[in-house]
Write a protein that holds these residues in place. Structure first.
Motif, PDB file in Angstrom:
ATOM      1  N   THR A  69       9.763  11.552 -12.732  1.00  0.00           N
ATOM      2  CA  THR A  69      10.201  11.294 -11.364  1.00  0.00           C
ATOM      3  C   THR A  69       9.915  12.491 -10.470  1.00  0.00           C
ATOM      4  N   ALA A  70      10.229  13.692 -10.958  1.00  0.00           N
ATOM      5  CA  ALA A  70       9.972  14.894 -10.169  1.00  0.00           C
ATOM      6  C   ALA A  70       8.478  15.070  -9.909  1.00  0.00           C
ATOM      7  N   ARG A  71       7.671  14.796 -10.928  1.00  0.00           N
ATOM      8  CA  ARG A  71       6.226  14.927 -10.769  1.00  0.00           C
ATOM      9  C   ARG A  71       5.688  13.907  -9.773  1.00  0.00           C
ATOM     10  N   ALA A  72       6.211  12.700  -9.820  1.00  0.00           N
ATOM     11  CA  ALA A  72       5.784  11.667  -8.882  1.00  0.00           C
ATOM     12  C   ALA A  72       6.034  12.110  -7.442  1.00  0.00           C
ATOM     13  N   ARG A  73       7.183  12.731  -7.187  1.00  0.00           N
ATOM     14  CA  ARG A  73       7.489  13.205  -5.838  1.00  0.00           C
ATOM     15  C   ARG A  73       6.467  14.251  -5.383  1.00  0.00           C
ATOM     16  N   LYS A  74       6.100  15.160  -6.287  1.00  0.00           N
ATOM     17  CA  LYS A  74       5.132  16.192  -5.919  1.00  0.00           C
ATOM     18  C   LYS A  74       3.755  15.601  -5.645  1.00  0.00           C
ATOM     19  N   LEU A  75       3.481  14.477  -6.261  1.00  0.00           N
ATOM     20  CA  LEU A  75       2.194  13.814  -6.051  1.00  0.00           C
ATOM     21  C   LEU A  75       2.227  12.868  -4.855  1.00  0.00           C
ATOM     22  N   GLY A  76       3.350  12.821  -4.135  1.00  0.00           N
ATOM     23  CA  GLY A  76       3.456  11.970  -2.957  1.00  0.00           C
ATOM     24  C   GLY A  76       3.826  10.539  -3.248  1.00  0.00           C
ATOM     25  N   MET A  77       4.245  10.258  -4.474  1.00  0.00           N
ATOM     26  CA  MET A  77       4.654   8.901  -4.851  1.00  0.00           C
ATOM     27  C   MET A  77       6.166   8.790  -4.607  1.00  0.00           C
ATOM     28  N   ASN A  78       6.518   8.607  -3.360  1.00  0.00           N
ATOM     29  CA  ASN A  78       7.916   8.732  -2.949  1.00  0.00           C
ATOM     30  C   ASN A  78       8.772   7.503  -3.248  1.00  0.00           C
ATOM     31  N   GLU A  79       8.153   6.398  -3.605  1.00  0.00           N
ATOM     32  CA  GLU A  79       8.918   5.192  -3.931  1.00  0.00           C
ATOM     33  C   GLU A  79       8.985   4.956  -5.437  1.00  0.00           C
ATOM     34  N   SER A  80       8.709   5.991  -6.222  1.00  0.00           N
ATOM     35  CA  SER A  80       8.705   5.861  -7.681  1.00  0.00           C
ATOM     36  C   SER A  80       9.880   6.620  -8.284  1.00  0.00           C
ATOM     37  N   THR A  81      10.645   5.921  -9.092  1.00  0.00           N
ATOM     38  CA  THR A  81      11.754   6.505  -9.836  1.00  0.00           C
ATOM     39  C   THR A  81      11.703   5.952 -11.250  1.00  0.00           C
ATOM     40  N   PHE A  82      11.794   6.836 -12.246  1.00  0.00           N
ATOM     41  CA  PHE A  82      11.628   6.426 -13.633  1.00  0.00           C
ATOM     42  C   PHE A  82      12.924   6.627 -14.416  1.00  0.00           C
ATOM     43  N   ALA A  83      13.284   5.613 -15.190  1.00  0.00           N
ATOM     44  CA  ALA A  83      14.445   5.687 -16.069  1.00  0.00           C
ATOM     45  C   ALA A  83      14.030   5.766 -17.525  1.00  0.00           C
ATOM     46  N   ASN A  84      12.756   5.501 -17.806  1.00  0.00           N
ATOM     47  CA  ASN A  84      12.251   5.534 -19.179  1.00  0.00           C
ATOM     48  C   ASN A  84      10.742   5.721 -19.140  1.00  0.00           C
ATOM     49  N   THR A 122       8.578   3.585 -20.627  1.00  0.00           N
ATOM     50  CA  THR A 122       7.922   2.339 -21.033  1.00  0.00           C
ATOM     51  C   THR A 122       7.809   1.281 -19.948  1.00  0.00           C
ATOM     52  N   GLY A 123       8.675   1.336 -18.949  1.00  0.00           N
ATOM     53  CA  GLY A 123       8.783   0.245 -17.990  1.00  0.00           C
ATOM     54  C   GLY A 123       9.820  -0.778 -18.389  1.00  0.00           C
ATOM     55  N   TRP A 124      10.624  -0.449 -19.427  1.00  0.00           N
ATOM     56  CA  TRP A 124      11.714  -1.323 -19.873  1.00  0.00           C
ATOM     57  C   TRP A 124      12.652  -1.584 -18.698  1.00  0.00           C
ATOM     58  N   PRO A 125      13.124  -2.825 -18.524  1.00  0.00           N
ATOM     59  CA  PRO A 125      13.944  -3.151 -17.363  1.00  0.00           C
ATOM     60  C   PRO A 125      15.135  -2.203 -17.188  1.00  0.00           C
ATOM     61  N   ASP A 126      15.266  -1.681 -15.991  1.00  0.00           N
ATOM     62  CA  ASP A 126      16.363  -0.788 -15.636  1.00  0.00           C
ATOM     63  C   ASP A 126      16.446  -0.776 -14.114  1.00  0.00           C
ATOM     64  N   PRO A 127      17.644  -0.883 -13.542  1.00  0.00           N
ATOM     65  CA  PRO A 127      17.753  -0.905 -12.078  1.00  0.00           C
ATOM     66  C   PRO A 127      17.271   0.377 -11.415  1.00  0.00           C
ATOM     67  N   ASN A 128      17.167   1.458 -12.161  1.00  0.00           N
ATOM     68  CA  ASN A 128      16.701   2.724 -11.610  1.00  0.00           C
ATOM     69  C   ASN A 128      15.234   3.007 -11.919  1.00  0.00           C
ATOM     70  N   HIS A 129      14.516   1.986 -12.369  1.00  0.00           N
ATOM     71  CA  HIS A 129      13.102   2.145 -12.697  1.00  0.00           C
ATOM     72  C   HIS A 129      12.291   1.314 -11.703  1.00  0.00           C
ATOM     73  N   ARG A 130      11.648   1.993 -10.747  1.00  0.00           N
ATOM     74  CA  ARG A 130      10.967   1.296  -9.665  1.00  0.00           C
ATOM     75  C   ARG A 130       9.703   2.039  -9.261  1.00  0.00           C
ATOM     76  N   MET A 131       8.703   1.266  -8.808  1.00  0.00           N
ATOM     77  CA  MET A 131       7.499   1.817  -8.202  1.00  0.00           C
ATOM     78  C   MET A 131       7.028   0.864  -7.111  1.00  0.00           C
ATOM     79  N   SER A 132       6.300   1.392  -6.142  1.00  0.00           N
ATOM     80  CA  SER A 132       5.723   0.543  -5.093  1.00  0.00           C
ATOM     81  C   SER A 132       4.253   0.274  -5.402  1.00  0.00           C
ATOM     82  N   ALA A 133       3.727  -0.739  -4.741  1.00  0.00           N
ATOM     83  CA  ALA A 133       2.301  -1.046  -4.900  1.00  0.00           C
ATOM     84  C   ALA A 133       1.447   0.127  -4.459  1.00  0.00           C
ATOM     85  N   ARG A 134       1.837   0.772  -3.361  1.00  0.00           N
ATOM     86  CA  ARG A 134       1.055   1.919  -2.874  1.00  0.00           C
ATOM     87  C   ARG A 134       1.056   3.057  -3.900  1.00  0.00           C
TER      88      ARG A 134
END
Length: 375
Positions: A138-153, A155-167
């Motif tokens: 998540t921290a790395r995504a922010r540095k790369l400008g991926m501001n709508e990405s938050t990772f909880a795992n 794998t992509g396993w379902p989690d309400p805190n695991h999100r990414m945008s199309a952009r």
């Protein structure tokens, strides 16, 4: 005072085609981008954070590719499989507790098998635990400008805190291709065998003969069916992300339809050659009253076939421009407007030197200015 010179060019008559704005997708979120020019061709809820399912494994791969690039690991480095990793459900590489697996085989297990177990092996061996790995991602995504990405795992396993945008996913795909070309070939592999189990790559675009060579599918009941895909044809490459499809049978033809549209309805065109004069700017107290403005480099743009007769260009500059003027001095901006696409701007430069006018020239100009003021 600001002067604007407007001209329209490149009138080419073609059969009518649908404008870009008339094109849509059944995906709930989507982004289609021409990588070569960076032009976004289609966007739908592109900044909405959505469940990315296994498409987020691209970020796990990014973290592993960065470790390879930094020299922290190499392709032959062995990662140990934990009980936690071996017991993970969903799509699997079928690793076994205690196995020591090379980084290269884990890359294949993630890309081809979409192995949740392989992702956890990578996470635990790079960060100590999957939870810590997710925080680092998540921290790395922010540095790369991926501001709508938050990772909880990992794998992509379902989690309400695991999100990414199309952009963010399209941006990530572009990064994997441009920053790690030495590892990109793994995305083209059609099958991979581990523990005597052969599995096929789930990417439906591979093998269609449209130049597809990546990247990753995703599916959960929450997210629906999604895909981050890319294809290259000639000098152009297109990247797309679609999500929220109802089935794999719906996902495959929709992805192919979008790819075909992106390649067949748009073309990279050279609009102006380097050194071409695009306008005349008024000069103040110079040997000549105007100076030609030119572009320094060839200017090309992605153009919808249906809009090639509707391109407009304007040049703006602050003037009159006082002499002397040196050739190559930046004096204004060329603005290009292409229907249904973002406007583009490029600097324009003096095409020649203009020396200051002599005393008689200055007197005539001063007299003209005085007469205008008196009138």
């Amino acid at each position: 005072m600001r002067f604007a010179h407007l001209f329209t060019g490149f009138v080419i008559w073609l059969l009518a085609a649908l404008p870009a704005t008339a094109f849509d997708t059944i995906a709930t979120s989507a982004l289609v981008m021409d990588q070569t020019s960076g032009t976004v061709l289609l966007a739908k809820n592109e900044d909405r954070p959505v469940p990315p399912a296994s498409m987020s494994k691209l970020m796990t791969l990014n973290m592993l590719f960065e470790a390879l690039q930094d020299g922290r690991v190499n392709l032959d480095t062995k990662f140990t499989v934990s009980k936690n990793a071996s017991e993970k459900g969903g799509s699997k590489m079928f690793v076994k507790q205690g196995d020591r697996i090379s980084v290269e085989n884990l890359i294949r297990g993630i890309i081809v098998h979409s192995g949740n177990d392989a992702c956890i092996v990578v996470a635990e061996n790079l960060a100590g635990s999957e939870a810590d790995f997710a925080r680092i991602m998540t921290a790395r995504a922010r540095k790369l400008g991926m501001n709508e990405s938050t990772f909880a795992n990992a794998t992509g396993w379902p989690d309400p805190n695991h999100r990414m945008s199309a952009r963010d996913l399209v941006s990530l795909a572009n990064r994997l291709m441009t920053q790690f070309p030495e590892y990109y070939g793994y995305f083209q592999e059609r099958s991979f065998t581990w523990s005597d189990i052969t599995q096929s790559n789930r990417n439906p675009l591979l093998g269609l003969g449209i130049g597809a060579d990546g990247l990753k599918t995703g599916h959960t009941s929450e997210a629906g069916y999604g895909l981050v895909g890319t294809a290259r044809q000639g000098d152009r490459r297109v990247i797309l992300m679609i999500n929220g499809l109802q089935s794999s049978g719906e996902r495959a033809p929709e992805a192919e339809r979008l790819m075909n549209w992106a390649f067949r309805q748009f073309a990279q065109e050279t609009l102006i050659k380097a050194g071409k004069n695009v306008a005349q700017a008024e000069v103040w107290l110079g040997e000549t009253s105007t100076v030609a403005l030119e572009v320094a480099d060839d200017i090309s743009a992605l153009v919808p076939y249906s809009s090639r007769d509707s391109i407009t260009m304007s040049v703006t500059y602050d003037g009159p421009i006082p002499a002397p003027i040196k050739k190559g001095t930046e004096l204004g901006v060329l603005n290009i407007e292409i229907p249904d696409l973002p406007s583009q701007s490029y600097p324009v430069f003096a095409a020649s030197d203009v020396e200051s006018g002599g005393i008689m020239k200055r007197l005539r100009v001063s007299a003209d200015k005085l007469m205008k003021a008196l009138n």
